[in-house]
Design a protein around this motif. Structure first.
Motif, PDB file in Angstrom:
ATOM      1  N   GLY A 235       0.836  -1.203   0.000  1.00  0.00           N
ATOM      2  CA  GLY A 235       0.000   0.000   0.000  1.00  0.00           C
ATOM      3  C   GLY A 235       0.863   1.242   0.000  1.00  0.00           C
ATOM      4  O   GLY A 235       1.978   1.253   0.515  1.00  0.00           O
ATOM      5  N   THR A 236       0.339   2.290  -0.632  1.00  0.00           N
ATOM      6  CA  THR A 236       1.034   3.573  -0.657  1.00  0.00           C
ATOM      7  C   THR A 236       0.076   4.645  -0.166  1.00  0.00           C
ATOM      8  O   THR A 236      -0.724   5.153  -0.928  1.00  0.00           O
ATOM      9  CB  THR A 236       1.521   3.920  -2.077  1.00  0.00           C
ATOM     10  OG1 THR A 236       2.252   2.822  -2.609  1.00  0.00           O
ATOM     11  CG2 THR A 236       2.372   5.167  -2.082  1.00  0.00           C
ATOM     12  N   PRO A 237       0.090   4.943   1.119  1.00  0.00           N
ATOM     13  CA  PRO A 237       1.027   4.468   2.151  1.00  0.00           C
ATOM     14  C   PRO A 237       0.627   3.101   2.693  1.00  0.00           C
ATOM     15  O   PRO A 237      -0.442   2.574   2.371  1.00  0.00           O
ATOM     16  CB  PRO A 237       0.880   5.535   3.231  1.00  0.00           C
ATOM     17  CG  PRO A 237      -0.555   5.948   3.127  1.00  0.00           C
ATOM     18  CD  PRO A 237      -0.874   5.928   1.660  1.00  0.00           C
ATOM     19  N   GLY A 238       1.487   2.546   3.553  1.00  0.00           N
ATOM     20  CA  GLY A 238       1.156   1.298   4.224  1.00  0.00           C
ATOM     21  C   GLY A 238       0.101   1.515   5.291  1.00  0.00           C
ATOM     22  O   GLY A 238      -0.390   2.623   5.519  1.00  0.00           O
ATOM     23  N   SER A 315       2.062   8.378  17.728  1.00  0.00           N
ATOM     24  CA  SER A 315       2.219   7.579  16.518  1.00  0.00           C
ATOM     25  C   SER A 315       1.766   8.369  15.302  1.00  0.00           C
ATOM     26  O   SER A 315       0.869   9.217  15.403  1.00  0.00           O
ATOM     27  CB  SER A 315       1.398   6.281  16.621  1.00  0.00           C
ATOM     28  OG  SER A 315       1.861   5.462  17.664  1.00  0.00           O
ATOM     29  N   SER A 316       2.365   8.094  14.170  1.00  0.00           N
ATOM     30  CA  SER A 316       1.978   8.761  12.927  1.00  0.00           C
ATOM     31  C   SER A 316       0.714   8.134  12.354  1.00  0.00           C
ATOM     32  O   SER A 316       0.552   6.903  12.370  1.00  0.00           O
ATOM     33  CB  SER A 316       3.109   8.659  11.896  1.00  0.00           C
ATOM     34  OG  SER A 316       4.270   9.329  12.341  1.00  0.00           O
ATOM     35  N   VAL A 317      -0.167   8.979  11.855  1.00  0.00           N
ATOM     36  CA  VAL A 317      -1.388   8.536  11.191  1.00  0.00           C
ATOM     37  C   VAL A 317      -1.490   9.284   9.866  1.00  0.00           C
ATOM     38  O   VAL A 317      -1.257  10.486   9.801  1.00  0.00           O
ATOM     39  CB  VAL A 317      -2.643   8.807  12.048  1.00  0.00           C
ATOM     40  CG1 VAL A 317      -3.910   8.508  11.256  1.00  0.00           C
ATOM     41  CG2 VAL A 317      -2.611   7.975  13.318  1.00  0.00           C
ATOM     42  N   ILE A 318      -1.835   8.561   8.790  1.00  0.00           N
ATOM     43  CA  ILE A 318      -1.982   9.161   7.469  1.00  0.00           C
ATOM     44  C   ILE A 318      -3.414   8.966   7.000  1.00  0.00           C
ATOM     45  O   ILE A 318      -3.962   7.864   7.092  1.00  0.00           O
ATOM     46  CB  ILE A 318      -1.003   8.536   6.458  1.00  0.00           C
ATOM     47  CG1 ILE A 318       0.435   8.665   6.963  1.00  0.00           C
ATOM     48  CG2 ILE A 318      -1.148   9.201   5.093  1.00  0.00           C
ATOM     49  CD1 ILE A 318       1.446   7.957   6.083  1.00  0.00           C
ATOM     50  N   ALA A 319      -4.016  10.037   6.508  1.00  0.00           N
ATOM     51  CA  ALA A 319      -5.375   9.992   5.968  1.00  0.00           C
ATOM     52  C   ALA A 319      -5.334  10.322   4.485  1.00  0.00           C
ATOM     53  O   ALA A 319      -4.661  11.263   4.063  1.00  0.00           O
ATOM     54  CB  ALA A 319      -6.277  10.973   6.700  1.00  0.00           C
ATOM     55  N   HIS A 320      -6.043   9.528   3.683  1.00  0.00           N
ATOM     56  CA  HIS A 320      -6.184   9.817   2.251  1.00  0.00           C
ATOM     57  C   HIS A 320      -7.456  10.639   2.084  1.00  0.00           C
ATOM     58  O   HIS A 320      -8.556  10.142   2.288  1.00  0.00           O
ATOM     59  CB  HIS A 320      -6.272   8.510   1.461  1.00  0.00           C
ATOM     60  CG  HIS A 320      -6.375   8.705  -0.018  1.00  0.00           C
ATOM     61  ND1 HIS A 320      -7.570   8.822  -0.673  1.00  0.00           N
ATOM     62  CD2 HIS A 320      -5.417   8.806  -0.965  1.00  0.00           C
ATOM     63  CE1 HIS A 320      -7.358   8.990  -1.962  1.00  0.00           C
ATOM     64  NE2 HIS A 320      -6.062   8.976  -2.168  1.00  0.00           N
ATOM     65  N   VAL A 321      -7.304  11.900   1.737  1.00  0.00           N
ATOM     66  CA  VAL A 321      -8.418  12.850   1.725  1.00  0.00           C
ATOM     67  C   VAL A 321      -8.620  13.376   0.308  1.00  0.00           C
ATOM     68  O   VAL A 321      -7.679  13.894  -0.313  1.00  0.00           O
ATOM     69  CB  VAL A 321      -8.151  14.025   2.689  1.00  0.00           C
ATOM     70  CG1 VAL A 321      -9.304  15.006   2.671  1.00  0.00           C
ATOM     71  CG2 VAL A 321      -7.902  13.501   4.096  1.00  0.00           C
ATOM     72  N   VAL A 322      -9.828  13.236  -0.211  1.00  0.00           N
ATOM     73  CA  VAL A 322     -10.145  13.775  -1.533  1.00  0.00           C
ATOM     74  C   VAL A 322     -10.254  15.291  -1.432  1.00  0.00           C
ATOM     75  O   VAL A 322     -10.870  15.825  -0.505  1.00  0.00           O
ATOM     76  CB  VAL A 322     -11.464  13.179  -2.064  1.00  0.00           C
ATOM     77  CG1 VAL A 322     -11.838  13.813  -3.398  1.00  0.00           C
ATOM     78  CG2 VAL A 322     -11.333  11.673  -2.207  1.00  0.00           C
ATOM     79  N   PRO A 373      -3.083   3.242  -6.940  1.00  0.00           N
ATOM     80  CA  PRO A 373      -1.760   3.605  -7.445  1.00  0.00           C
ATOM     81  C   PRO A 373      -1.791   4.640  -8.563  1.00  0.00           C
ATOM     82  O   PRO A 373      -0.803   5.332  -8.768  1.00  0.00           O
ATOM     83  CB  PRO A 373      -1.221   2.257  -7.975  1.00  0.00           C
ATOM     84  CG  PRO A 373      -1.921   1.238  -7.151  1.00  0.00           C
ATOM     85  CD  PRO A 373      -3.304   1.806  -6.937  1.00  0.00           C
ATOM     86  N   VAL A 374      -2.928   4.779  -9.268  1.00  0.00           N
ATOM     87  CA  VAL A 374      -3.011   5.780 -10.326  1.00  0.00           C
ATOM     88  C   VAL A 374      -2.865   7.184  -9.750  1.00  0.00           C
ATOM     89  O   VAL A 374      -2.358   8.089 -10.392  1.00  0.00           O
ATOM     90  CB  VAL A 374      -4.359   5.638 -11.058  1.00  0.00           C
ATOM     91  CG1 VAL A 374      -4.519   6.749 -12.089  1.00  0.00           C
ATOM     92  CG2 VAL A 374      -4.446   4.286 -11.737  1.00  0.00           C
TER      93      VAL A 374
END
Length: 378
Positions: A235-238, A315-322, A373-374
């Motif tokens: 995953g990108t990110p994991g 801890s680090s947290v990453i959100a994929h936000v449109v 991934p696109v």
């Protein structure tokens, strides 16, 4: 076409063991990607299948025949290397047809077969050129043509796209997939690039430190990683991973700063009280009040979306936000994660046992695997 069976295969150099008892079955016509970081043993395993490395212990068979003591040319495999391995003084036509020349095939038949292979790879107009006059992508196609013309039982790719730029890697992934669909040959493909693995593979073999962490379809590995290692690698990110203490009666995991995250108790009925690691994908994170409190760190722009990085419970947290928005480092930020998206791992890093299948099907998850991934840089 040919199936490959790998049984308890080990490789040692002196006192150092680099491949630790690998067991793997590849069915006839399957495209299997061996994925892992540098030094995990993936290329060594591939070279043992090809006969370029001796096997310290175990057994490899191709089409039901044990090949441990066979020379590379006797195994029915064709290998495409990372560095192309073309003869610089030969033309494209001579490079592609060299194996036929060695085999004693007549000049007329060689010319006909070279033309057919070159046409299928879009190289017909370059047959009189030498490798130094070609682009990286064209040279890689020549290397593929040289392998194709032998009509092998097995294709072996050793990180063939690593030397190409991002645009060419995408184009060559498409070419390799089309080639596999057209020929139907059994294929082993080694890479350290998880996007290559996710977009190419029928199944992925994730390797780590000489062993196999997980084998499964791209969607299965993405949705249900067997270990925290796989979760962070795929995953990108994991996967976001946070340590905590689980309370099965309440259906919550308490983080280091005392905040609690709810999980789906019906999915994890065997969970017992104690230390645990929770995981969740970036696209499962929603920004907004009423969730975990943390702080904003920075964002990565993806064009149509952002990867928002923050800190929660150290801890680090990453959100994929449109979409996109402007924030300042250190600002308060709230994260919400639906309980059904929370995954659980034990202290050893293994996925918690006794899990019931999630309500989201793997077919639906494959849309995420193929499409995400696109949005991301290769």
């Amino acid at each position: 076409m040919a199936e490959i069976a790998i049984r308890a295969v080990r490789k040692t150099y002196g006192k150092s063991e680099v491949v630790h008892g690998i067991d793997l079955d590849v069915t006839s016509g399957e495209l299997v990607v061996i994925l892992g970081p540098s030094g995990c043993g993936k290329s060594t395993l591939l070279r043992m299948v090809a006969g370029l490395e001796t096997i310290s212990d175990g057994e490899i068979s191709i089409e039901g025949k044990v090949v441990n003591k066979l020379e590379p040319r006797e195994r029915g495999c064709a290998m495409v290397f990372q560095n192309y391995a073309l003869y610089p003084h030969m033309t494209v036509a001579d490079n592609i047809g060299y194996a036929l020349k060695i085999a004693g095939i007549s000049k007329a038949e060689r010319r006909e077969r070279v033309q057919a292979v070159a046409t299928s790879l879009g190289l017909a107009e370059f047959l009189d050129r030498k490798p130094g006059q070609l682009s990286g992508g064209q040279r890689q196609r020549v290397a593929m043509g040289r392998a194709m013309i032998r009509e092998p039982k097995v294709f072996l790719y050793d990180e063939p796209l690593s030397n190409l730029d991002a645009r060419l890697r995408v184009a060559m992934r498409v070419e390799i997939r089309k080639l596999h669909q057209r020929l139907g040959a059994t294929t082993l493909f080694v890479t350290h690039d998880q996007i290559e693995a996710m977009t190419l593979a029928d199944r992925i073999v994730v390797m780590n430190k000489g062993g196999i962490e997980q084998v499964g379809s791209p969607a299965e590995i993405y949705q249900r990683p067997a270990t925290t290692y796989v979760a962070g690698f795929i995953g990108t990110p994991g996967l976001n991973l946070l340590p905590g203490i689980i309370d099965p009666e309440k259906g919550t995991v308490t983080l280091e700063d005392g905040q609690a995250v709810a999980y789906d108790r019906s999915r994890w009925p065997a969970a017992a009280p104690g230390p645990i690691t929770i995981g969740f994908r970036a696209e499962a994170v929603e920004l907004g009040s009423g969730g975990l409190s943390g702080q904003y760190d920075f964002s990565e722009e993806l064009g149509a979306a952002q990867l928002v990085h923050g800190t929660v419970a150290k801890s680090s947290v990453i959100a994929h936000v449109v979409g996109s928005s402007v924030r300042k480092a250190g600002e308060p930020l709230s994260f919400r994660i639906a309980p059904e998206h929370v995954q659980l791992f034990d202290q050893s890093g293994r996925r918690l046992s006794g899990e019931k299948r999630p309500t989201v099907s793997l077919d639906a998850a494959s849309d995420i695997v193929q499409e995400r991934p696109v949005l991301l840089p290769a």
